[in-house]
Write a protein that holds these residues in place. Structure first.
Motif, PDB file in Angstrom:
ATOM      1  N   LEU A  86      14.388 -19.598 -17.789  1.00 50.61           N
ATOM      2  CA  LEU A  86      15.104 -18.491 -17.156  1.00 50.61           C
ATOM      3  C   LEU A  86      15.958 -17.735 -18.172  1.00 50.61           C
ATOM      4  O   LEU A  86      16.310 -16.568 -17.968  1.00 50.61           O
ATOM      5  CB  LEU A  86      15.984 -19.020 -16.019  1.00 50.61           C
ATOM      6  N   GLY A  87      16.258 -18.399 -19.281  1.00 53.53           N
ATOM      7  CA  GLY A  87      17.067 -17.766 -20.314  1.00 53.53           C
ATOM      8  C   GLY A  87      16.410 -16.555 -20.955  1.00 53.53           C
ATOM      9  O   GLY A  87      17.083 -15.776 -21.648  1.00 53.53           O
ATOM     10  N   MET A  88      15.110 -16.384 -20.760  1.00 50.30           N
ATOM     11  CA  MET A  88      14.439 -15.213 -21.344  1.00 50.30           C
ATOM     12  C   MET A  88      14.698 -13.931 -20.560  1.00 50.30           C
ATOM     13  O   MET A  88      14.437 -12.840 -21.044  1.00 50.30           O
ATOM     14  CB  MET A  88      12.923 -15.447 -21.430  1.00 50.30           C
ATOM     15  N   ILE A  89      15.211 -14.041 -19.340  1.00 49.96           N
ATOM     16  CA  ILE A  89      15.405 -12.884 -18.473  1.00 49.96           C
ATOM     17  C   ILE A  89      16.685 -12.136 -18.848  1.00 49.96           C
ATOM     18  O   ILE A  89      17.741 -12.745 -19.033  1.00 49.96           O
ATOM     19  CB  ILE A  89      15.465 -13.296 -16.990  1.00 49.96           C
ATOM     20  N   ARG A  90      16.570 -10.824 -18.945  1.00 52.04           N
ATOM     21  CA  ARG A  90      17.717  -9.961 -19.219  1.00 52.04           C
ATOM     22  C   ARG A  90      17.924  -9.013 -18.034  1.00 52.04           C
ATOM     23  O   ARG A  90      16.993  -8.735 -17.276  1.00 52.04           O
ATOM     24  CB  ARG A  90      17.493  -9.154 -20.495  1.00 52.04           C
ATOM     25  N   GLU A  91      19.112  -8.482 -17.931  1.00 53.80           N
ATOM     26  CA  GLU A  91      19.441  -7.601 -16.814  1.00 53.80           C
ATOM     27  C   GLU A  91      18.539  -6.372 -16.761  1.00 53.80           C
ATOM     28  O   GLU A  91      18.226  -5.861 -15.685  1.00 53.80           O
ATOM     29  CB  GLU A  91      20.913  -7.173 -16.905  1.00 53.80           C
ATOM     30  N   GLU A  92      18.112  -5.902 -17.919  1.00 51.59           N
ATOM     31  CA  GLU A  92      17.296  -4.688 -17.963  1.00 51.59           C
ATOM     32  C   GLU A  92      15.819  -4.948 -17.674  1.00 51.59           C
ATOM     33  O   GLU A  92      15.009  -4.016 -17.625  1.00 51.59           O
ATOM     34  CB  GLU A  92      17.421  -4.016 -19.334  1.00 51.59           C
ATOM     35  N   ASP A  93      15.455  -6.215 -17.457  1.00 52.41           N
ATOM     36  CA  ASP A  93      14.061  -6.557 -17.185  1.00 52.41           C
ATOM     37  C   ASP A  93      13.709  -6.335 -15.711  1.00 52.41           C
ATOM     38  O   ASP A  93      14.586  -6.261 -14.842  1.00 52.41           O
ATOM     39  CB  ASP A  93      13.785  -8.024 -17.527  1.00 52.41           C
ATOM     40  N   LEU A  94      12.410  -6.234 -15.477  1.00 50.02           N
ATOM     41  CA  LEU A  94      11.859  -6.321 -14.122  1.00 50.02           C
ATOM     42  C   LEU A  94      11.069  -7.624 -14.042  1.00 50.02           C
ATOM     43  O   LEU A  94      10.361  -7.967 -14.983  1.00 50.02           O
ATOM     44  CB  LEU A  94      10.929  -5.143 -13.834  1.00 50.02           C
ATOM     45  N   VAL A  95      11.199  -8.333 -12.940  1.00 49.69           N
ATOM     46  CA  VAL A  95      10.470  -9.588 -12.770  1.00 49.69           C
ATOM     47  C   VAL A  95       9.529  -9.453 -11.581  1.00 49.69           C
ATOM     48  O   VAL A  95       9.966  -9.097 -10.478  1.00 49.69           O
ATOM     49  CB  VAL A  95      11.419 -10.780 -12.536  1.00 49.69           C
ATOM     50  N   MET A  96       8.247  -9.720 -11.808  1.00 47.21           N
ATOM     51  CA  MET A  96       7.278  -9.667 -10.721  1.00 47.21           C
ATOM     52  C   MET A  96       6.845 -11.086 -10.367  1.00 47.21           C
ATOM     53  O   MET A  96       6.317 -11.814 -11.204  1.00 47.21           O
ATOM     54  CB  MET A  96       6.062  -8.823 -11.102  1.00 47.21           C
ATOM     55  N   CYS A  97       7.074 -11.473  -9.124  1.00 44.29           N
ATOM     56  CA  CYS A  97       6.685 -12.789  -8.633  1.00 44.29           C
ATOM     57  C   CYS A  97       5.374 -12.656  -7.861  1.00 44.29           C
ATOM     58  O   CYS A  97       5.310 -11.915  -6.871  1.00 44.29           O
ATOM     59  CB  CYS A  97       7.759 -13.355  -7.708  1.00 44.29           C
ATOM     60  N   ILE A  98       4.345 -13.368  -8.305  1.00 42.24           N
ATOM     61  CA  ILE A  98       3.050 -13.342  -7.626  1.00 42.24           C
ATOM     62  C   ILE A  98       2.911 -14.616  -6.804  1.00 42.24           C
ATOM     63  O   ILE A  98       3.047 -15.723  -7.329  1.00 42.24           O
ATOM     64  CB  ILE A  98       1.897 -13.229  -8.641  1.00 42.24           C
ATOM     65  N   SER A  99       2.639 -14.442  -5.513  1.00 34.90           N
ATOM     66  CA  SER A  99       2.488 -15.598  -4.629  1.00 34.90           C
ATOM     67  C   SER A  99       1.687 -15.181  -3.404  1.00 34.90           C
ATOM     68  O   SER A  99       1.995 -14.157  -2.782  1.00 34.90           O
ATOM     69  CB  SER A  99       3.855 -16.136  -4.202  1.00 34.90           C
ATOM     70  N   LYS A 100       0.680 -15.963  -3.066  1.00 37.21           N
ATOM     71  CA  LYS A 100      -0.098 -15.650  -1.857  1.00 37.21           C
ATOM     72  C   LYS A 100       0.780 -15.781  -0.615  1.00 37.21           C
ATOM     73  O   LYS A 100       0.914 -14.834   0.174  1.00 37.21           O
ATOM     74  CB  LYS A 100      -1.307 -16.579  -1.746  1.00 37.21           C
ATOM     75  N   SER A 101       1.398 -16.934  -0.447  1.00 36.38           N
ATOM     76  CA  SER A 101       2.198 -17.167   0.758  1.00 36.38           C
ATOM     77  C   SER A 101       3.573 -16.538   0.661  1.00 36.38           C
ATOM     78  O   SER A 101       4.172 -16.162   1.677  1.00 36.38           O
ATOM     79  CB  SER A 101       2.350 -18.671   1.006  1.00 36.38           C
ATOM     80  N   GLY A 102       4.090 -16.450  -0.574  1.00 39.28           N
ATOM     81  CA  GLY A 102       5.450 -15.952  -0.753  1.00 39.28           C
ATOM     82  C   GLY A 102       6.503 -16.937  -0.303  1.00 39.28           C
ATOM     83  O   GLY A 102       7.691 -16.591  -0.189  1.00 39.28           O
ATOM     84  N   ASN A 103       6.083 -18.177  -0.050  1.00 40.27           N
ATOM     85  CA  ASN A 103       7.021 -19.186   0.472  1.00 40.27           C
ATOM     86  C   ASN A 103       7.000 -20.488  -0.324  1.00 40.27           C
ATOM     87  O   ASN A 103       7.514 -21.504   0.157  1.00 40.27           O
ATOM     88  CB  ASN A 103       6.684 -19.502   1.940  1.00 40.27           C
ATOM     89  N   THR A 104       6.387 -20.500  -1.511  1.00 37.20           N
ATOM     90  CA  THR A 104       6.315 -21.747  -2.269  1.00 37.20           C
ATOM     91  C   THR A 104       7.711 -22.179  -2.713  1.00 37.20           C
ATOM     92  O   THR A 104       8.593 -21.349  -2.971  1.00 37.20           O
ATOM     93  CB  THR A 104       5.421 -21.576  -3.517  1.00 37.20           C
ATOM     94  N   GLU A 105       7.906 -23.492  -2.783  1.00 36.45           N
ATOM     95  CA  GLU A 105       9.239 -24.023  -3.076  1.00 36.45           C
ATOM     96  C   GLU A 105       9.763 -23.544  -4.427  1.00 36.45           C
ATOM     97  O   GLU A 105      10.946 -23.226  -4.567  1.00 36.45           O
ATOM     98  CB  GLU A 105       9.200 -25.552  -3.030  1.00 36.45           C
TER      99      GLU A 105
END
Length: 323
Positions: A86-105
């Motif tokens: 998670l340390g690679m994420i910066r405020e100016e980034d966009l993060v795209m989460c790919i998930s079929k169900s969108g509910n994985t733990e």
């Protein structure tokens, strides 16, 4: 499970299900998708794409496509993210989460942590009523009806649709950036693909000999020139040094079929007029396409004044690895 179906039927049904799913998802490309494209275009950071399981594999592929078409992107595995990445994420980034169900733990644990970084979140989901869709800043709806396998369990249709939507995103960004084939070549300098995009005729032909004969030269003398230069052909010019024809092995065979005695025959009488040429500054791939189109093995290279500059042979292109 219907065991009476044969393998070909199963395979065709699978492809049809996946093809139909891609067609159906077209209806979900809307104003929000366009907004996401514009957000990525204007971001100051990078597009970080994350997922778990098969979605992680799709995420890796989309990252590779984006990077090769001018959009800076990196992959972050959702499980690794909560153990340090998670340390690679910066405020100016966009993060795209790919998930079929969108509910994985893993994703449900990760999203609140992503929110704390200040980075905005894009969800790509097949379930519009899910945790990711409710908590993301933007949502790409990659909706599917069912998976292609008989049990509706194996990630098949969903991963195909996610990958296709990722391609749609990459191509939309490519188009919006005005990304050209020259830009593409910068990111693909190696292999046959790279060479097709940057290798030019004048990078190759100077290595070859330059067999030139006058149209008034005797065939018997011209044969010696062709043999010495080892290209199987010679460019034929007039007294003003203008290209008027080409004399090839094929022309020689046709002449021998018609004439028992060719001691007094001049090249101009048996040459092929209006030979195919290629400008020295053209891309080598265009030379290859021209050879294929006309079913020939060589092209005469000409300069801007249409003067003979050299020869390009199909073997040159083979040696360069672009065939």
């Amino acid at each position: 499970m219907n065991l009476s179906k044969n393998i070909q039927t199963i395979a065709k049904e699978t492809l049809l299900k996946e093809a139909d799913a891609i067609k159906n998802v077209i209806d979900y490309i809307d104003e929000e998708f366009e907004l996401i494209v514009n957000e990525i275009l204007s971001m100051k950071g990078r597009l970080v794409i994350t997922g778990v399981g098969k979605s992680a594999i799709i995420a890796n592929k989309i990252v590779a496509t984006l990077n090769s078409t001018g959009t800076p992107a990196i992959f972050m595995h959702a499980a690794d993210a909560i153990h340090g990445d998670l340390g690679m994420i910066r405020e100016e980034d966009l993060v795209m989460c790919i998930s079929k169900s969108g509910n994985t733990e893993e994703i449900k644990v990760l999203l609140p942590l992503l929110k704390r970084t200040g980075a905005r979140i894009i969800g790509m989901v097949s379930n519009p009523d899910c945790y990711v869709a409710r908590h993301a800043d933007f949502v790409i709806r990659a909706i599917i009806g069912e998976e292609a396998d008989p049990n509706n369990l194996a990630p098949t249709t969903s991963t195909t649709v996610h990958m296709a939507v990722g391609d749609a995103l990459a191509v939309s960004l490519l188009w919006a950036r005005g990304f050209t084939s020259e830009d593409f070549a910068k990111y693909h300098p190696g292999g046959s693909l790279g060479k097709q995009l940057y290798l030019r005729v004048d990078d190759i032909y100077p290595k070859n000999e330059l067999p030139i004969v006058q149209e008034t030269d005797l065939v018997k003398d011209s044969i010696l020139v062709i043999s010495k230069k080892r290209l199987g052909a010679a460019a034929v010019v007039n007294t003003q040094n203008e290209l008027v024809g080409i004399f090839t092995d094929g022309d020689l065979r046709r002449m021998l079929e018609k004439h028992d005695d060719f001691s007094s025959i001049k090249i101009g009488e048996v040459m092929t007029s209006n030979p195919k040429t290629i400008n020295k500054g053209e891309y080598a791939i265009r030379a290859l396409n021209k050879m294929r189109q006309h079913d020939i093995n060589q092209l005469i290279v000409v300069d801007q004044q249409k003067q003979v500059a050299g020869f390009l042979h199909i073997s040159d292109l083979l040696n360069e690895g672009i065939v």
